[in-house]
Write a protein that holds these residues in place. Structure first.
Motif, mmCIF file in Angstrom:
data_model
loop_
_atom_site.group_PDB
_atom_site.id
_atom_site.type_symbol
_atom_site.label_atom_id
_atom_site.label_comp_id
_atom_site.label_asym_id
_atom_site.label_seq_id
_atom_site.Cartn_x
_atom_site.Cartn_y
_atom_site.Cartn_z
ATOM 1 N N PRO A 27 0.840 -1.204 0.000
ATOM 2 C CA PRO A 27 0.000 0.000 0.000
ATOM 3 C C PRO A 27 0.873 1.252 0.000
ATOM 4 O O PRO A 27 2.041 1.221 0.405
ATOM 5 C CB PRO A 27 -0.808 -0.123 1.296
ATOM 6 N N HIS A 28 0.276 2.362 -0.386
ATOM 7 C CA HIS A 28 1.077 3.531 -0.730
ATOM 8 C C HIS A 28 0.233 4.785 -0.516
ATOM 9 O O HIS A 28 -0.971 4.779 -0.789
ATOM 10 C CB HIS A 28 1.464 3.374 -2.207
ATOM 11 N N LEU A 29 0.837 5.844 -0.004
ATOM 12 C CA LEU A 29 0.181 7.146 0.073
ATOM 13 C C LEU A 29 0.788 8.084 -0.962
ATOM 14 O O LEU A 29 1.989 8.024 -1.233
ATOM 15 C CB LEU A 29 0.349 7.775 1.460
ATOM 16 N N VAL A 30 -0.040 8.941 -1.517
ATOM 17 C CA VAL A 30 0.442 10.053 -2.337
ATOM 18 C C VAL A 30 -0.035 11.321 -1.639
ATOM 19 O O VAL A 30 -1.233 11.624 -1.633
ATOM 20 C CB VAL A 30 -0.097 9.991 -3.775
ATOM 21 N N HIS A 31 0.901 12.031 -1.032
ATOM 22 C CA HIS A 31 0.569 13.221 -0.244
ATOM 23 C C HIS A 31 1.214 14.446 -0.881
ATOM 24 O O HIS A 31 2.407 14.435 -1.207
ATOM 25 C CB HIS A 31 1.075 13.070 1.192
ATOM 26 N N LEU A 32 0.431 15.503 -1.049
ATOM 27 C CA LEU A 32 0.959 16.735 -1.627
ATOM 28 C C LEU A 32 1.335 17.692 -0.501
ATOM 29 O O LEU A 32 0.474 18.172 0.237
ATOM 30 C CB LEU A 32 -0.070 17.379 -2.553
ATOM 31 N N VAL A 33 2.630 17.951 -0.383
ATOM 32 C CA VAL A 33 3.127 18.837 0.666
ATOM 33 C C VAL A 33 2.815 20.287 0.334
ATOM 34 O O VAL A 33 2.376 21.069 1.184
ATOM 35 C CB VAL A 33 4.646 18.644 0.856
ATOM 36 N N ARG A 34 3.031 20.668 -0.925
ATOM 37 C CA ARG A 34 2.704 22.029 -1.352
ATOM 38 C C ARG A 34 2.456 22.031 -2.852
ATOM 39 O O ARG A 34 2.796 21.082 -3.560
ATOM 40 C CB ARG A 34 3.820 23.006 -0.990
ATOM 41 N N GLY A 35 1.853 23.117 -3.340
ATOM 42 C CA GLY A 35 1.593 23.239 -4.762
ATOM 43 C C GLY A 35 0.331 22.515 -5.180
ATOM 44 O O GLY A 35 -0.631 22.403 -4.421
ATOM 45 N N ALA A 36 0.349 22.011 -6.402
ATOM 46 C CA ALA A 36 -0.794 21.282 -6.949
ATOM 47 C C ALA A 36 -0.274 20.115 -7.774
ATOM 48 O O ALA A 36 0.833 20.152 -8.308
ATOM 49 C CB ALA A 36 -1.664 22.200 -7.807
ATOM 50 N N ALA A 37 -1.088 19.074 -7.864
ATOM 51 C CA ALA A 37 -0.684 17.895 -8.628
ATOM 52 C C ALA A 37 -1.921 17.166 -9.125
ATOM 53 O O ALA A 37 -3.011 17.308 -8.557
ATOM 54 C CB ALA A 37 0.171 16.959 -7.778
ATOM 55 N N GLU A 38 -1.735 16.398 -10.176
ATOM 56 C CA GLU A 38 -2.789 15.517 -10.671
ATOM 57 C C GLU A 38 -2.279 14.085 -10.607
ATOM 58 O O GLU A 38 -1.204 13.776 -11.118
ATOM 59 C CB GLU A 38 -3.177 15.859 -12.104
ATOM 60 N N VAL A 39 -3.055 13.236 -9.964
ATOM 61 C CA VAL A 39 -2.727 11.821 -9.859
ATOM 62 C C VAL A 39 -3.744 11.040 -10.680
ATOM 63 O O VAL A 39 -4.955 11.255 -10.547
ATOM 64 C CB VAL A 39 -2.760 11.348 -8.393
ATOM 65 N N VAL A 40 -3.257 10.152 -11.528
ATOM 66 C CA VAL A 40 -4.133 9.223 -12.240
ATOM 67 C C VAL A 40 -3.931 7.860 -11.597
ATOM 68 O O VAL A 40 -2.841 7.285 -11.663
ATOM 69 C CB VAL A 40 -3.815 9.175 -13.741
ATOM 70 N N ALA A 41 -4.968 7.359 -10.933
ATOM 71 C CA ALA A 41 -4.888 6.088 -10.215
ATOM 72 C C ALA A 41 -6.022 5.186 -10.669
ATOM 73 O O ALA A 41 -7.189 5.591 -10.633
ATOM 74 C CB ALA A 41 -4.974 6.321 -8.709
ATOM 75 N N ASP A 42 -5.676 3.988 -11.113
ATOM 76 C CA ASP A 42 -6.678 3.060 -11.651
ATOM 77 C C ASP A 42 -7.487 3.707 -12.774
ATOM 78 O O ASP A 42 -8.680 3.459 -12.921
ATOM 79 C CB ASP A 42 -7.617 2.576 -10.540
ATOM 80 N N GLY A 43 -6.838 4.585 -13.529
ATOM 81 C CA GLY A 43 -7.493 5.224 -14.664
ATOM 82 C C GLY A 43 -8.339 6.431 -14.323
ATOM 83 O O GLY A 43 -8.875 7.083 -15.227
ATOM 84 N N GLN A 44 -8.468 6.775 -13.039
ATOM 85 C CA GLN A 44 -9.264 7.923 -12.618
ATOM 86 C C GLN A 44 -8.357 9.088 -12.225
ATOM 87 O O GLN A 44 -7.341 8.891 -11.569
ATOM 88 C CB GLN A 44 -10.157 7.547 -11.427
ATOM 89 N N ARG A 45 -8.752 10.300 -12.615
ATOM 90 C CA ARG A 45 -7.958 11.487 -12.314
ATOM 91 C C ARG A 45 -8.361 12.080 -10.966
ATOM 92 O O ARG A 45 -9.548 12.187 -10.659
ATOM 93 C CB ARG A 45 -8.132 12.541 -13.415
ATOM 94 N N HIS A 46 -7.354 12.462 -10.188
ATOM 95 C CA HIS A 46 -7.580 13.075 -8.881
ATOM 96 C C HIS A 46 -6.710 14.322 -8.783
ATOM 97 O O HIS A 46 -5.481 14.227 -8.860
ATOM 98 C CB HIS A 46 -7.215 12.109 -7.751
ATOM 99 N N ALA A 47 -7.338 15.479 -8.626
ATOM 100 C CA ALA A 47 -6.597 16.722 -8.435
ATOM 101 C C ALA A 47 -6.306 16.887 -6.948
ATOM 102 O O ALA A 47 -7.221 16.842 -6.121
ATOM 103 C CB ALA A 47 -7.399 17.904 -8.953
ATOM 104 N N LEU A 48 -5.035 17.057 -6.602
ATOM 105 C CA LEU A 48 -4.635 17.235 -5.209
ATOM 106 C C LEU A 48 -4.200 18.671 -4.969
ATOM 107 O O LEU A 48 -3.450 19.246 -5.763
ATOM 108 C CB LEU A 48 -3.479 16.301 -4.843
#
Length: 252
Positions: A27-48
């Motif tokens: 298992p894994h976390l994707v944490h945004l410390v600062r700024g902005a990011a887009e994560v594509v996970a299992d084909g779905q887009r997530h704006a952080l």
């Protein structure tokens, strides 16, 4: 952060530059410390946004694209999420822990106390609001596990459809749940759906999205179900759905 400096330390370059699609064996976390990011996970887009986190199950393919100046942190953990991709939103305690871990930058031999602290926080985040005993019969347990994991395959199915899919009967499923959980199947499923919705709300999802994730057609349907289950006035639920305390969760 300029690109040359971001890539100056290969071990941590992905924190600034993001990465292409890959997966991990834990298992894994994707944490945004600062700024902005887009994560594509299992084909779905997530704006952080800064301070927000995604919780990914083992094997979930994902990529991260960061904006200039963004910092992302992706620690491996041991606790699996309740479903393959769990949006946690902004959790102040988790954000503080992530910032501490980034600053400490522990190596593999030093990571254990940080991983244990993260796991303890995650255990509290997804503690169900409504208690649910899992049935012991294999067919009933499979249905229960699918309900607990979410997904339209089970959440949107009628009881006769579930019985047909599992080569069983409506009466058998009702008996297994009643005898082995102490709750009628209909109420057990309602509580499972409400737990899913409340977890989404706690992660920052708006009520309409939380309702859809739990199999409710509308926000109003979710709020009315919460009001019925808790006995609280609808107006109170609409004002503060997360004020629903449920009851001490056991047996999950």
């Amino acid at each position: 952060m300029t690109t040359p400096l971001a890539a100056a330390v290969p071990r941590t370059a992905v924190r600034f530059l993001g990465h292409a699609t890959h997966h991990h064996d834990s298992p894994h976390l994707v944490h945004l410390v600062r700024g902005a990011a887009e994560v594509v996970a299992d084909g779905q887009r997530h704006a952080l946004a800064a301070g927000e986190t995604l919780w990914l199950a083992t094997g979930v393919p994902h990529s991260v694209q960061t904006t200039p100046g963004a910092i992302v942190f992706g620690p491996m953990i041991t606790r699996e999420p309740p479903r393959r991709v769990r949006a946690l939103g902004h959790r102040p305690e988790l954000a503080e822990l992530m910032l501490t871990a980034v600053a400490a930058s522990p190596r593999a031999t030093e990571i254990v106390p940080f991983r244990e602290a993260i796991d303890r926080l995650l255990a509290g985040i997804d503690r169900p609001r409504f208690s649910l005993e899992r049935p012991s019969h294999p067919v009933a347990r499979e249905i229960a596990d699918r309900l607990l994991a979410g997904g339209r395959w089970t959440l949107g199915a009628t009881l006769p459809e579930l019985a047909e899919r599992h080569l069983s009967s409506v009466r058998q499923i009702q008996r297994w749940f009643g005898d082995e959980t102490g709750q009628a199947f209909a109420r057990w499923r309602t509580r499972a759906r409400l737990n899913l919705a409340l977890a989404e709300l706690a992660g920052g999802a708006p009520p309409a999205r939380a309702a859809r994730a739990a199999g409710y057609a509308t926000r109003d349907g979710l709020l009315r179900a919460l009001a019925r289950e808790t006995g609280r006035p609808y107006a109170d639920i609409a004002r503060d759905p997360l004020g629903t305390s449920g009851e001490p969760a056991v047996g999950c």
